[in-house]
Design a protein around this motif. Sequence first.
Motif, PDB file in Angstrom:
ATOM      1  N   GLY A 327       0.835  -1.199   0.000  1.00 18.57           N
ATOM      2  CA  GLY A 327       0.000   0.000   0.000  1.00 18.57           C
ATOM      3  C   GLY A 327       0.865   1.243   0.000  1.00 18.57           C
ATOM      4  N   GLU A 328       0.212   2.394   0.180  1.00 13.12           N
ATOM      5  CA  GLU A 328       0.936   3.667   0.148  1.00 13.12           C
ATOM      6  C   GLU A 328       1.847   3.791   1.376  1.00 13.12           C
ATOM      7  N   ILE A 329       3.084   4.218   1.142  1.00 16.82           N
ATOM      8  CA  ILE A 329       4.018   4.420   2.254  1.00 16.82           C
ATOM      9  C   ILE A 329       4.176   5.928   2.462  1.00 16.82           C
ATOM     10  N   VAL A 330       3.955   6.394   3.688  1.00 19.09           N
ATOM     11  CA  VAL A 330       4.078   7.818   3.976  1.00 19.09           C
ATOM     12  C   VAL A 330       5.158   7.975   5.047  1.00 19.09           C
ATOM     13  N   VAL A 331       6.179   8.774   4.736  1.00 15.50           N
ATOM     14  CA  VAL A 331       7.300   8.940   5.677  1.00 15.50           C
ATOM     15  C   VAL A 331       7.109  10.250   6.449  1.00 15.50           C
ATOM     16  N   ILE A 332       7.017  10.134   7.774  1.00 14.25           N
ATOM     17  CA  ILE A 332       6.848  11.317   8.633  1.00 14.25           C
ATOM     18  C   ILE A 332       7.969  11.246   9.676  1.00 14.25           C
ATOM     19  N   PRO A 333       9.174  11.717   9.317  1.00 17.86           N
ATOM     20  CA  PRO A 333      10.321  11.503  10.198  1.00 17.86           C
ATOM     21  C   PRO A 333      10.224  12.286  11.508  1.00 17.86           C
ATOM     22  N   GLY A 334      10.943  11.795  12.517  1.00 17.35           N
ATOM     23  CA  GLY A 334      10.988  12.480  13.818  1.00 17.35           C
ATOM     24  C   GLY A 334       9.797  12.087  14.663  1.00 17.35           C
ATOM     25  N   GLU A 335       9.539  12.900  15.640  1.00 16.95           N
ATOM     26  CA  GLU A 335       8.435  12.578  16.535  1.00 16.95           C
ATOM     27  C   GLU A 335       7.625  13.833  16.805  1.00 16.95           C
ATOM     28  N   ASN A 336       6.416  13.610  17.215  1.00 17.76           N
ATOM     29  CA  ASN A 336       5.471  14.703  17.381  1.00 17.76           C
ATOM     30  C   ASN A 336       4.978  14.710  18.829  1.00 17.76           C
ATOM     31  N   GLU A 337       5.858  14.252  19.726  1.00 18.00           N
ATOM     32  CA  GLU A 337       5.360  13.932  21.066  1.00 18.00           C
ATOM     33  C   GLU A 337       5.048  15.149  21.936  1.00 18.00           C
ATOM     34  N   LEU A 338       5.861  16.211  21.831  1.00 17.03           N
ATOM     35  CA  LEU A 338       5.595  17.377  22.691  1.00 17.03           C
ATOM     36  C   LEU A 338       4.248  17.996  22.319  1.00 17.03           C
ATOM     37  N   GLN A 339       4.048  18.143  21.018  1.00 18.68           N
ATOM     38  CA  GLN A 339       2.781  18.721  20.555  1.00 18.68           C
ATOM     39  C   GLN A 339       1.603  17.819  20.954  1.00 18.68           C
ATOM     40  N   ALA A 340       1.817  16.507  20.852  1.00 20.71           N
ATOM     41  CA  ALA A 340       0.739  15.573  21.203  1.00 20.71           C
ATOM     42  C   ALA A 340       0.379  15.686  22.682  1.00 20.71           C
ATOM     43  N   LEU A 341       1.383  15.888  23.523  1.00 17.50           N
ATOM     44  CA  LEU A 341       1.105  16.049  24.966  1.00 17.50           C
ATOM     45  C   LEU A 341       0.290  17.324  25.196  1.00 17.50           C
ATOM     46  N   SER A 342       0.715  18.401  24.534  1.00 18.86           N
ATOM     47  CA  SER A 342       0.019  19.670  24.722  1.00 18.86           C
ATOM     48  C   SER A 342      -1.430  19.571  24.234  1.00 18.86           C
ATOM     49  N   GLU A 343      -1.609  18.975  23.062  1.00 19.33           N
ATOM     50  CA  GLU A 343      -2.974  18.849  22.509  1.00 19.33           C
ATOM     51  C   GLU A 343      -3.871  18.004  23.416  1.00 19.33           C
ATOM     52  N   GLY A 344      -3.277  16.959  24.000  1.00 20.93           N
ATOM     53  CA  GLY A 344      -4.047  16.098  24.905  1.00 20.93           C
ATOM     54  C   GLY A 344      -4.539  16.870  26.113  1.00 20.93           C
ATOM     55  N   ALA A 345      -3.684  17.734  26.667  1.00 21.04           N
ATOM     56  CA  ALA A 345      -4.077  18.545  27.834  1.00 21.04           C
ATOM     57  C   ALA A 345      -5.132  19.572  27.433  1.00 21.04           C
ATOM     58  N   ILE A 346      -4.932  20.202  26.275  1.00 23.61           N
ATOM     59  CA  ILE A 346      -5.864  21.261  25.851  1.00 23.61           C
ATOM     60  C   ILE A 346      -7.258  20.691  25.560  1.00 23.61           C
ATOM     61  N   ARG A 347      -7.308  19.478  24.984  1.00 25.87           N
ATOM     62  CA  ARG A 347      -8.625  18.862  24.709  1.00 25.87           C
ATOM     63  C   ARG A 347      -9.438  18.728  25.993  1.00 25.87           C
ATOM     64  N   VAL A 348      -8.739  18.512  27.117  1.00 24.79           N
ATOM     65  CA  VAL A 348      -9.437  18.384  28.396  1.00 24.79           C
ATOM     66  C   VAL A 348      -9.764  19.772  28.960  1.00 24.79           C
TER      67      VAL A 348
END
Length: 360
Positions: A327-348
């Motif tokens: 299937g389609e391969i999509v390369v998204i190098p690195g990590e998105n963890e800091l933003q993911a933590l912030s978004e998780g807190a803001i959603r709450v």
Amino acid sequence: MQEASYRILVINPGSTSTKIGVFENEVLLMEKTIRHSAEEIGKFGSIIDQYEFRKETILEALDEEGINISKLSAVCGRGGLLRPIEGGTYAVNDMMLEDLRKGFSGQHASNLGGILAFEIASGLNIPSYIVDPVVVDELDPIARVSGFSLIERKSIFHALNQKAVAKRYAKKIGKSYKDLRLIVTHMGGGITVGVHQGGRVIDVNNGLHGDGPFSPERAGSVPIGDLVDLCFSGEYYRHEIMKKLVGQGGLISYLGTSDAVAVEKRIAKGDKEAALIYDAMAYQVAKEIGAASTVLEGQIDAILLTGGLAYGKDFVESISKRIHYLGEIVVIPGENELQALSEGAIRVLNGEENAKVYPN
Ligand SMILES: Nc1ncnc2c1ncn2[C@@H]1O[C@H](COP(=O)(O)OP(=O)(O)OP(=O)(O)O)[C@@H](O)[C@H]1O
Ligand SMILES: CCCC(=O)O
């Protein structure tokens, strides 16, 4: 009506670094990776003993960057080896702190995330959270069966980055994460290949405790008869074997380094051993993705390749040539963890989601 503004401190403790960031809603105000030398970290008997040291370095870094912590709305840390729980944002509570301190499911630098978030937040009278800890467990019952009745397969993986990258991809193509069938491959110090279906990770290799491909630091699955013999050879203590498999396995055990960039330089200079081992790592990742494709019965919307190793063009190519037909391969190098933590807190904080209560 004016939209509420939230300022979030996020903390992602790794084995050799503490990554922090401050976000004002979705805008990153500052980001810093505080590196810890082997000597600095080596002074501490256990990961939990590093708590005071890491807290001080975080507060110093914030001070140096001119961040006024009294203006923070919440602190959010990467969650660690807790009891198995479903994905989402959890308020830090007493039971979580107790489990993080004792390492309910083992020792991992991310165990410090919730503790650091709580300690900094409680001094400021603001809430503390964790998001998608490494123990997120959404496995289908069939994926738990190991083949040996005394051992059940466990879900320990890069849940935070896998989910963040999958949701980012879904948004980019204008679809809901829940509607996609994805294979997400996080390739960092550890490597985990998750099957995402219906918004859940229904199968994934246990990246920490010997399952799946080898990685820069982890041995992954190894032939079990030989491993049992090694354990009973009388040459090693339990903790020595564990260290060899988990922190000193994979690339390090063959080539003496976990740094893929250094390995690529050796290959460029003609090091054949380095070339073989690096390609073997790609080969094992590809095999794991192939296995994951059977879980989705071949109906795959995309295969996402992420983590630090996804920056390596030859490495990605070496995987891709073996799996391109899936299937389609999509390369998204690195990590998105800091933003993911912030978004998780803001959603709450903005009421989009309720904070989940650990451990339910
Ligand atoms: N440009 C690059 N090319 C090839 N490999 C790279 C590149 N940049 C980083 N890497 C490799 O990525 C690996 C580290 O990835 P990453 O930073 O995602 O891991 P980590 O955060 O330490 O661990 P984990 O992701 O398992 O929590 C190392 O082997 C590093 O050498
Ligand atoms: C995030 C769990 C897997 C690992 O640390 O390698």
